[in-house]
Motif scaffolding. Structure first.
Motif, mmCIF file in Angstrom:
data_model
loop_
_atom_site.group_PDB
_atom_site.id
_atom_site.type_symbol
_atom_site.label_atom_id
_atom_site.label_comp_id
_atom_site.label_asym_id
_atom_site.label_seq_id
_atom_site.Cartn_x
_atom_site.Cartn_y
_atom_site.Cartn_z
ATOM 1 N N GLU A 1 0.856 -1.190 0.000
ATOM 2 C CA GLU A 1 0.000 0.000 0.000
ATOM 3 C C GLU A 1 0.893 1.241 0.000
ATOM 4 O OE1 GLU A 1 -2.429 -0.147 3.479
ATOM 5 O OE2 GLU A 1 -0.742 -0.509 4.835
ATOM 6 N N VAL A 2 0.298 2.358 -0.468
ATOM 7 C CA VAL A 2 1.045 3.604 -0.582
ATOM 8 C C VAL A 2 0.225 4.741 0.005
ATOM 9 C CG1 VAL A 2 2.085 5.294 -2.158
ATOM 10 C CG2 VAL A 2 2.294 2.837 -2.641
ATOM 11 N N TYR A 3 0.865 5.552 0.832
ATOM 12 C CA TYR A 3 0.251 6.757 1.394
ATOM 13 C C TYR A 3 1.117 7.945 0.971
ATOM 14 C CZ TYR A 3 -2.407 3.607 4.411
ATOM 15 O OH TYR A 3 -3.249 2.619 4.888
ATOM 16 N N PHE A 4 0.478 9.029 0.520
ATOM 17 C CA PHE A 4 1.247 10.207 0.147
ATOM 18 C C PHE A 4 0.567 11.464 0.666
ATOM 19 C CE2 PHE A 4 -1.639 9.607 -3.454
ATOM 20 C CZ PHE A 4 -2.068 10.896 -3.748
ATOM 21 N N GLY A 5 1.318 12.572 0.649
ATOM 22 C CA GLY A 5 0.820 13.808 1.241
ATOM 23 C C GLY A 5 0.051 14.687 0.292
ATOM 24 N N VAL A 6 0.665 15.043 -0.858
ATOM 25 C CA VAL A 6 0.086 16.026 -1.781
ATOM 26 C C VAL A 6 0.094 15.476 -3.194
ATOM 27 C CG1 VAL A 6 0.385 18.344 -2.771
ATOM 28 C CG2 VAL A 6 0.811 17.971 -0.341
ATOM 29 N N ASP A 7 -0.972 15.772 -3.951
ATOM 30 C CA ASP A 7 -1.033 15.378 -5.357
ATOM 31 C C ASP A 7 0.081 16.067 -6.141
ATOM 32 O OD1 ASP A 7 -3.322 13.945 -4.812
ATOM 33 O OD2 ASP A 7 -4.689 15.480 -5.552
ATOM 34 N N ASP A 8 0.660 15.353 -7.095
ATOM 35 C CA ASP A 8 1.654 15.948 -7.979
ATOM 36 C C ASP A 8 0.924 16.845 -8.972
ATOM 37 O OD1 ASP A 8 3.569 16.551 -9.921
ATOM 38 O OD2 ASP A 8 4.536 14.593 -9.746
ATOM 39 N N PRO A 9 1.221 18.176 -8.988
ATOM 40 C CA PRO A 9 0.521 19.077 -9.902
ATOM 41 C C PRO A 9 1.090 19.098 -11.314
ATOM 42 C CG PRO A 9 2.030 20.343 -8.560
ATOM 43 C CD PRO A 9 2.143 18.904 -8.101
ATOM 44 N N GLY A 10 2.154 18.361 -11.544
ATOM 45 C CA GLY A 10 2.789 18.375 -12.858
ATOM 46 C C GLY A 10 1.913 17.746 -13.930
ATOM 47 N N VAL A 11 1.864 18.369 -15.099
ATOM 48 C CA VAL A 11 1.049 17.845 -16.202
ATOM 49 C C VAL A 11 1.574 16.490 -16.659
ATOM 50 C CG1 VAL A 11 0.297 18.259 -18.577
ATOM 51 C CG2 VAL A 11 0.417 20.163 -16.957
ATOM 52 N N GLU A 12 2.880 16.363 -16.794
ATOM 53 C CA GLU A 12 3.469 15.118 -17.271
ATOM 54 C C GLU A 12 3.683 14.098 -16.164
ATOM 55 O OE1 GLU A 12 7.071 16.161 -19.210
ATOM 56 O OE2 GLU A 12 6.085 16.888 -21.030
ATOM 57 N N SER A 13 4.002 14.557 -14.967
ATOM 58 C CA SER A 13 4.406 13.635 -13.905
ATOM 59 C C SER A 13 3.256 13.112 -13.064
ATOM 60 C CB SER A 13 5.430 14.319 -12.991
ATOM 61 O OG SER A 13 4.916 15.552 -12.500
ATOM 62 N N ALA A 14 2.079 13.756 -13.106
ATOM 63 C CA ALA A 14 0.953 13.333 -12.278
ATOM 64 C C ALA A 14 0.380 12.014 -12.784
ATOM 65 C CB ALA A 14 -0.124 14.415 -12.285
ATOM 66 N N GLY A 15 -0.460 11.414 -11.955
ATOM 67 C CA GLY A 15 -1.140 10.186 -12.348
ATOM 68 C C GLY A 15 -0.611 8.935 -11.697
ATOM 69 N N GLY A 16 0.369 9.074 -10.809
ATOM 70 C CA GLY A 16 0.925 7.904 -10.147
ATOM 71 C C GLY A 16 -0.088 7.163 -9.295
ATOM 72 N N ALA A 17 -0.970 7.916 -8.631
ATOM 73 C CA ALA A 17 -1.985 7.277 -7.781
ATOM 74 C C ALA A 17 -2.923 6.419 -8.627
ATOM 75 C CB ALA A 17 -2.766 8.343 -7.016
ATOM 76 N N ARG A 18 -3.322 6.932 -9.794
ATOM 77 C CA ARG A 18 -4.197 6.146 -10.673
ATOM 78 C C ARG A 18 -3.492 4.887 -11.165
ATOM 79 N NH1 ARG A 18 -5.101 11.264 -12.768
ATOM 80 N NH2 ARG A 18 -3.862 10.775 -14.642
ATOM 81 N N ARG A 19 -2.208 5.008 -11.480
ATOM 82 C CA ARG A 19 -1.443 3.844 -11.963
ATOM 83 C C ARG A 19 -1.347 2.791 -10.871
ATOM 84 N NH1 ARG A 19 -0.285 -0.159 -13.224
ATOM 85 N NH2 ARG A 19 1.540 -1.001 -14.316
ATOM 86 N N LEU A 20 -1.092 3.196 -9.644
ATOM 87 C CA LEU A 20 -1.011 2.251 -8.536
ATOM 88 C C LEU A 20 -2.353 1.571 -8.302
ATOM 89 C CD1 LEU A 20 1.137 4.460 -6.148
ATOM 90 C CD2 LEU A 20 1.837 2.234 -7.036
ATOM 91 N N ASP A 21 -3.414 2.373 -8.331
ATOM 92 C CA ASP A 21 -4.748 1.819 -8.114
ATOM 93 C C ASP A 21 -5.104 0.819 -9.211
ATOM 94 O OD1 ASP A 21 -7.396 1.971 -6.665
ATOM 95 O OD2 ASP A 21 -8.053 2.594 -8.665
ATOM 96 N N ALA A 22 -4.760 1.133 -10.446
ATOM 97 C CA ALA A 22 -5.046 0.228 -11.559
ATOM 98 C C ALA A 22 -4.297 -1.093 -11.420
ATOM 99 C CB ALA A 22 -4.681 0.897 -12.886
#
Length: 371
Positions: free
Chosen positions: A111-132
């Protein structure tokens, strides 16, 4: 009893994750405050909540915090089922290093816990990838603490321009210099050392041509012994007049960036495109006022000396404020004594918009209908 045991276990885990996030924030500060990458810290916990490994990002081109922590495990097998606590959402793009989301999935973390969403246009989306990939992920852990720890970087990426800190030093009556133009030194050694320490944590230091001509600053960041810090901010000079080649700024170890313009927004846009994410504006009064009037100041650091100068040379010029109702209000973050001087750190206060008549009538109508 089973439900009670589950609640107790959840409470214990929440405490462990909170403690791990506090540690991750602390670790993140080991990384450089300047540059295009954020300061990020990561802690990997075992099934019993013990720390298996820690990591942080050491700058552009080095492993990200999650990958750094994974590499420090006693055995790669320990990652399977482990809990990962990281300050920023794991990145999801391939730059000079691979996606952290993919690295975590490949490692088999639980499992992964994080503090703040990545606001980067290219770098964001890690949470969705982990969930998938079937890895439970939760954000918003100690979000306020994480926001404060990387506020300049977050501001820059969200706004598409560098985070701007405006600094000035003045007498208690708001004068930046005496009537003859002399200003060295209004404040004492402790305040000046604090300025140099702050310079060493930004990408660029910005002054106007008038300051170059009058004060001839070197625009370097130096320690108490006078030696330069390893990291030096890029010197930026703004003004229609060019800086004479005999000025000290031309001896700066970094290339001087000159902008023959008064358009500070355009300057910030160009600096952002060049990879600058934080700037320290040191004046003088004309330039400081221009940044404030353009609503391009994110933080103010003001040093007040216990002295009275009087005279015409104010720390700020015209801000376009015609009446007290138009005053640019600030929220004070801290007030500290540096020997005899006072340092005030503040930021622009949120603008409070009075409710319109239509909004007030709508709210009143809603209250009436609900009763």
């Amino acid at each position: 009893m089973h439900a009670a045991s589950e609640k107790a276990a959840e409470a214990v885990q929440a405490v462990q994750i909170a403690a791990a996030m506090a540690r991750a924030v602390e670790l993140s500060q080991n990384g450089p405050a300047w540059g295009v990458n954020p300061q990020v810290g990561c802690v990997i916990l075992g099934p019993d909540g013990s720390i298996l490994a820690e990591g942080w990002h050491r700058g552009s081109g080095t492993p990200h915090a999650e990958q750094d922590a994974l590499s420090r495990l006693a055995s790669p097998a320990l990652a399977r089922g482990a809990t990962v606590v990281v300050t920023l959402e794991p990145c999801n793009h391939r730059g000079r290093t691979g996606p952290c989301s993919e690295a975590l999935v490949a490692a088999g973390v639980g499992e992964v816990y994080f503090g703040v969403d990545d606001p980067g246009v290219e770098s964001a989306g890690g949470a969705r990838r982990l969930d998938a990939a079937g890895v439970p992920v939760q954000g918003g852990i100690a979000a306020n603490d994480v926001e404060q720890s990387i506020r300049p970087w977050l501001t820059a990426v969200r706004a598409g321009r560098p985070h701007v800190t405006l600094k000035w030093a003045s007498s208690l009556d708001g004068r930046a210099a005496a009537a003859d133009g002399s200003s060295r030194w209004i404040t004492g050694p402790d305040a000046r050392l604090d300025v140099h320490a702050r310079r060493s944590r930004v990408d660029a230091i910005v002054v106007g041509t008038g300051t170059v001509l009058t004060d001839d600053p070197a625009l370097t960041a130096r320690g108490a012994d006078g030696d330069p810090f390893a990291h030096q901010p890029v010197p930026v000079v703004i003004g229609l007049r060019g800086a004479p080649l005999d000025r000290a700024v031309w001896q700066h170890p970094e290339r001087v960036r000159e902008y023959r313009t008064h358009d500070v927004a355009a300057v910030l846009a160009d600096l952002f495109a060049a990879g600058v994410r934080s700037v320290y504006v040191e004046g003088g009064p004309t330039l400081a006022s221009a940044f404030i009037e353009a609503d391009l100041v994110d933080e103010l650091v003001v040093y007040l000396a216990p002295a009275l100068l009087g005279g015409p040379i104010l720390a700020l010029g015209d801000l376009g404020v015609a009446s007290i109702g138009e005053a640019r209000r600030l929220s004070i973050t801290s007030i500290d004594l540096l020997d005899a001087d006072v340092r005030i750190v503040a930021h622009p206060a949120p603008v409070r918009v009075p409710p319109t008549i239509a909004t007030t009538m709508k709210e009143t109508d809603s209250v009436h209908r609900n009763h």
